[in-house]
Design a protein around this motif. Structure first.
Motif, mmCIF file in Angstrom:
data_model
loop_
_atom_site.group_PDB
_atom_site.id
_atom_site.type_symbol
_atom_site.label_atom_id
_atom_site.label_comp_id
_atom_site.label_asym_id
_atom_site.label_seq_id
_atom_site.Cartn_x
_atom_site.Cartn_y
_atom_site.Cartn_z
ATOM 1 N N LYS A 39 0.826 -1.210 0.000
ATOM 2 C CA LYS A 39 0.000 0.000 0.000
ATOM 3 C C LYS A 39 0.861 1.262 0.000
ATOM 4 C CE LYS A 39 -4.181 -1.817 2.225
ATOM 5 N NZ LYS A 39 -5.054 -1.756 3.424
ATOM 6 N N GLU A 40 2.059 1.148 0.595
ATOM 7 C CA GLU A 40 2.972 2.291 0.606
ATOM 8 C C GLU A 40 3.639 2.517 -0.748
ATOM 9 O OE1 GLU A 40 5.676 1.507 3.775
ATOM 10 O OE2 GLU A 40 4.193 1.854 5.365
ATOM 11 N N GLY A 41 3.382 1.602 -1.687
ATOM 12 C CA GLY A 41 3.899 1.791 -3.035
ATOM 13 C C GLY A 41 5.157 1.033 -3.364
ATOM 14 N N HIS A 42 5.613 0.146 -2.490
ATOM 15 C CA HIS A 42 6.825 -0.628 -2.757
ATOM 16 C C HIS A 42 6.510 -1.774 -3.723
ATOM 17 C CE1 HIS A 42 8.835 1.639 0.343
ATOM 18 N NE2 HIS A 42 7.921 1.278 1.237
ATOM 19 N N SER A 43 7.444 -2.048 -4.620
ATOM 20 C CA SER A 43 7.223 -3.075 -5.641
ATOM 21 C C SER A 43 7.190 -4.463 -5.017
ATOM 22 C CB SER A 43 8.336 -3.023 -6.684
ATOM 23 O OG SER A 43 9.566 -3.467 -6.114
ATOM 24 N N PRO A 44 6.532 -5.421 -5.690
ATOM 25 C CA PRO A 44 6.524 -6.799 -5.173
ATOM 26 C C PRO A 44 7.934 -7.357 -5.005
ATOM 27 C CG PRO A 44 4.907 -6.544 -6.926
ATOM 28 C CD PRO A 44 5.707 -5.280 -6.902
ATOM 29 N N GLU A 45 8.845 -7.021 -5.936
ATOM 30 C CA GLU A 45 10.218 -7.537 -5.855
ATOM 31 C C GLU A 45 10.925 -7.009 -4.611
ATOM 32 O OE1 GLU A 45 8.831 -7.716 -9.990
ATOM 33 O OE2 GLU A 45 8.933 -6.082 -8.522
ATOM 34 N N LEU A 46 10.742 -5.699 -4.319
ATOM 35 C CA LEU A 46 11.415 -5.124 -3.153
ATOM 36 C C LEU A 46 10.828 -5.675 -1.859
ATOM 37 C CD1 LEU A 46 13.433 -3.255 -1.895
ATOM 38 C CD2 LEU A 46 11.801 -1.369 -2.109
ATOM 39 N N VAL A 47 9.506 -5.809 -1.806
ATOM 40 C CA VAL A 47 8.878 -6.356 -0.599
ATOM 41 C C VAL A 47 9.381 -7.774 -0.344
ATOM 42 C CG1 VAL A 47 6.703 -7.091 0.433
ATOM 43 C CG2 VAL A 47 6.834 -4.893 -0.763
ATOM 44 N N ALA A 48 9.446 -8.578 -1.397
ATOM 45 C CA ALA A 48 9.947 -9.950 -1.244
ATOM 46 C C ALA A 48 11.400 -9.936 -0.789
ATOM 47 C CB ALA A 48 9.807 -10.704 -2.566
ATOM 48 N N ALA A 49 12.198 -9.039 -1.350
ATOM 49 C CA ALA A 49 13.622 -8.997 -1.026
ATOM 50 C C ALA A 49 13.860 -8.591 0.428
ATOM 51 C CB ALA A 49 14.339 -8.036 -1.964
ATOM 52 N N VAL A 50 13.173 -7.551 0.905
ATOM 53 C CA VAL A 50 13.437 -7.090 2.272
ATOM 54 C C VAL A 50 12.924 -8.085 3.304
ATOM 55 C CG1 VAL A 50 13.518 -4.653 1.632
ATOM 56 C CG2 VAL A 50 11.335 -5.655 2.353
ATOM 57 N N LEU A 51 11.800 -8.730 3.022
ATOM 58 C CA LEU A 51 11.310 -9.727 3.978
ATOM 59 C C LEU A 51 12.222 -10.948 4.018
ATOM 60 C CD1 LEU A 51 7.433 -9.577 3.541
ATOM 61 C CD2 LEU A 51 8.800 -8.797 5.475
ATOM 62 N N THR A 52 12.735 -11.334 2.853
ATOM 63 C CA THR A 52 13.690 -12.448 2.826
ATOM 64 C C THR A 52 14.935 -12.099 3.616
ATOM 65 O OG1 THR A 52 12.907 -13.266 0.686
ATOM 66 C CG2 THR A 52 15.137 -13.876 1.342
ATOM 67 N N GLN A 53 15.453 -10.891 3.423
ATOM 68 C CA GLN A 53 16.652 -10.484 4.152
ATOM 69 C C GLN A 53 16.388 -10.375 5.647
ATOM 70 O OE1 GLN A 53 19.794 -10.299 3.079
ATOM 71 N NE2 GLN A 53 18.949 -11.095 1.154
ATOM 72 N N SER A 54 15.226 -9.894 6.030
ATOM 73 C CA SER A 54 14.885 -9.815 7.445
ATOM 74 C C SER A 54 14.899 -11.204 8.084
ATOM 75 C CB SER A 54 13.511 -9.166 7.609
ATOM 76 O OG SER A 54 13.128 -9.137 8.964
ATOM 77 N N ARG A 55 14.308 -12.161 7.374
ATOM 78 C CA ARG A 55 14.283 -13.536 7.886
ATOM 79 C C ARG A 55 15.688 -14.114 7.974
ATOM 80 N NH1 ARG A 55 14.463 -18.221 5.201
ATOM 81 N NH2 ARG A 55 14.026 -17.217 3.194
ATOM 82 N N LEU A 56 16.515 -13.895 6.938
ATOM 83 C CA LEU A 56 17.865 -14.455 6.921
ATOM 84 C C LEU A 56 18.761 -13.782 7.961
ATOM 85 C CD1 LEU A 56 18.438 -14.928 3.081
ATOM 86 C CD2 LEU A 56 17.936 -16.689 4.786
ATOM 87 N N ARG A 57 18.580 -12.486 8.171
ATOM 88 C CA ARG A 57 19.367 -11.814 9.207
ATOM 89 C C ARG A 57 19.079 -12.409 10.580
ATOM 90 N NH1 ARG A 57 19.418 -5.252 7.877
ATOM 91 N NH2 ARG A 57 21.132 -5.343 6.359
#
Length: 401
Positions: A39-57
């Motif tokens: 809803k904030e306007g972030h692309s599906p690719e970026l949302v997937a990438a940051v959530l993946t990195q959050s989980r891996l961190r």
């Protein structure tokens, strides 16, 4: 992570978004977070990438501690990365040998290069995968003495380096869901290249702890490393990186403390003896290094059985290289007898250890139909050629004292 997700992530906005996220959420929270970010306007690719990195961190904290919070990962890269305390030991070898220009060939996400660069060594991290090399560049950005190359190890000239550190790929290519390669002949770079390099310049090699011992060169120091009871690697060291008169080593890291058992060659097994009051389970590094005989001397123990990696003694001499158990009762490995014993003792939780017997512990435990509030440990093994079950309890150093 694919290339498009990485491109989205490696921007100022992408990295700020990643660093702004709360600790990795539960499944329901993640769904709501995805909705909010979209809803904030972030692309599906970026949302997937940051959530993946959050989980891996979050997952990486066990290997990298607080450093995980500023690193980037792939699933496979994190799985295969050297734990930071072990990487520090690798780097220390190069520093003590006075070797300052290191080629880290097969660097992955850059864990070993980070440790080397933290000692001000000039390290060039090399990885054949474009995404992995890009992530290594990010992880190594704070270190001015580190550089990254996206190239095959075979294409890198070693003429400009003092030493080489090789971490051959032992799994299939990819960033997730990789499979272990069954043959050392399929490693990349090949062992021929790695061992050939070791004849020309000081070299270290990271390999799996189950590496075929018959392939270990005679002039190498082989060190098996265990971290908090988990056997994590076998490293080979050549030239000035290898210690004089050391060819076999078992190194334990636990709670920040190091313990090492080493020798010029494999130790002869201790004689088999009768079951004593105590059984000792050697650490996996000691077993792989074939130093059980040397450990037996320290424990004043003998082998529980021929070819069985348990020691037994009449005293509870403790050692960081073994877990010691007091023998409470010796039983036949008969399910009816064991089921009755567990029932009589009110055992509802049972730890099953085994060596030398063909038993699936999970299935065996289920068949015992455990009930009760108590807990226990049994060792299933062979004693004097016969299958036996030992009901035991752990002996802690405090109890021993």
């Amino acid at each position: 992570m694919d290339r498009s997700e990485l491109v989205e992530l490696l921007t100022a906005d992408g990295l700020r978004l990643l660093d702004s996220l709360p600790p990795y959420p539960t499944k329901d929270e993640a769904v709501r977070l995805v909705g909010r970010l979209r809803k904030e306007g972030h692309s599906p690719e970026l949302v997937a990438a940051v959530l993946t990195q959050s989980r891996l961190r979050q997952k990486a904290v066990g290997k990298f501690g607080p450093f995980a919070g500023r690193m980037l990962f792939t699933e496979a890269g994190l799985e295969q990365a050297t734990r930071l305390p072990v990487a520090a030991l690798h780097a220390g070898r190069f520093a003590r040998a006075g070797l300052t220009r290191i080629a880290d060939l097969g660097s992955g996400i850059g864990a070993d290069s980070m440790a080397m660069a933290s000692l001000d060594l000039e390290v060039t991290a090399v990885d054949i995968d474009e995404v992995t090399a890009a992530i290594a560049s990010y992880n190594l950005a704070p270190f001015p003495t580190a550089t990254v190359r996206n190239a095959a190890a075979e294409d890198v000239s070693l003429d400009d380096f003092d030493a080489g550190w090789f971490d051959p790929a032992r799994r299939t290519a990819g960033h997730a869901d990789t499979a272990r390669l069954s043959s050392a002949a399929d490693y990349t770079p090949s062992l021929d290249l790695v061992f050939g390099a070791a004849t020309r310049l000081p070299t270290g090699v990271k390999l799996g702890p189950g590496f075929d011992r018959s392939l270990i060169p005679d002039d190498a120091e082989a060190q098996w490393v265990s971290v908090d009871g988990q056997l994590v690697e076998m490293a080979l060291w050549f030239g000035p990186l290898a210690r004089p008169d050391v060819r076999r080593s078992a190194l334990l890291l636990a709670d920040g403390v190091h313990h090492e058992l080493h020798a010029e060659a494999d130790a002869d097994d201790a004689p088999v003896r009768e079951l004593g009051d105590y059984v000792h389970e050697p650490d996996g590094s000691v077993i792989r290094a074939r130093l059980i005989g040397d450990l037996a001397i320290r424990l004043e123990a003998g082998m529980l059985g021929q070819g069985i990696a348990y020691l037994t003694s009449d005293t509870a001499t403790s050692s960081p290289f073994a877990t010691t158990f007091r023998v409470l009762e010796r039983l036949p490995m008969d399910e009816k007898v064991l089921k009755r014993t567990m029932r009589d003792r009110g055992i509802g939780v049972l730890e099953i250890k085994k060596r030398g017997v063909d038993v699936d512990p999970a299935a065996f435990r289920k068949r015992l139909a455990l009930k009760g509030d108590g807990s226990a440990t049994i060792i299933l093994t062979r004693i004097a050629g016969r299958h036996s079950a030992l009901l035991v309890e752990r002996v802690t150093p405090a109890a021993d004292a």
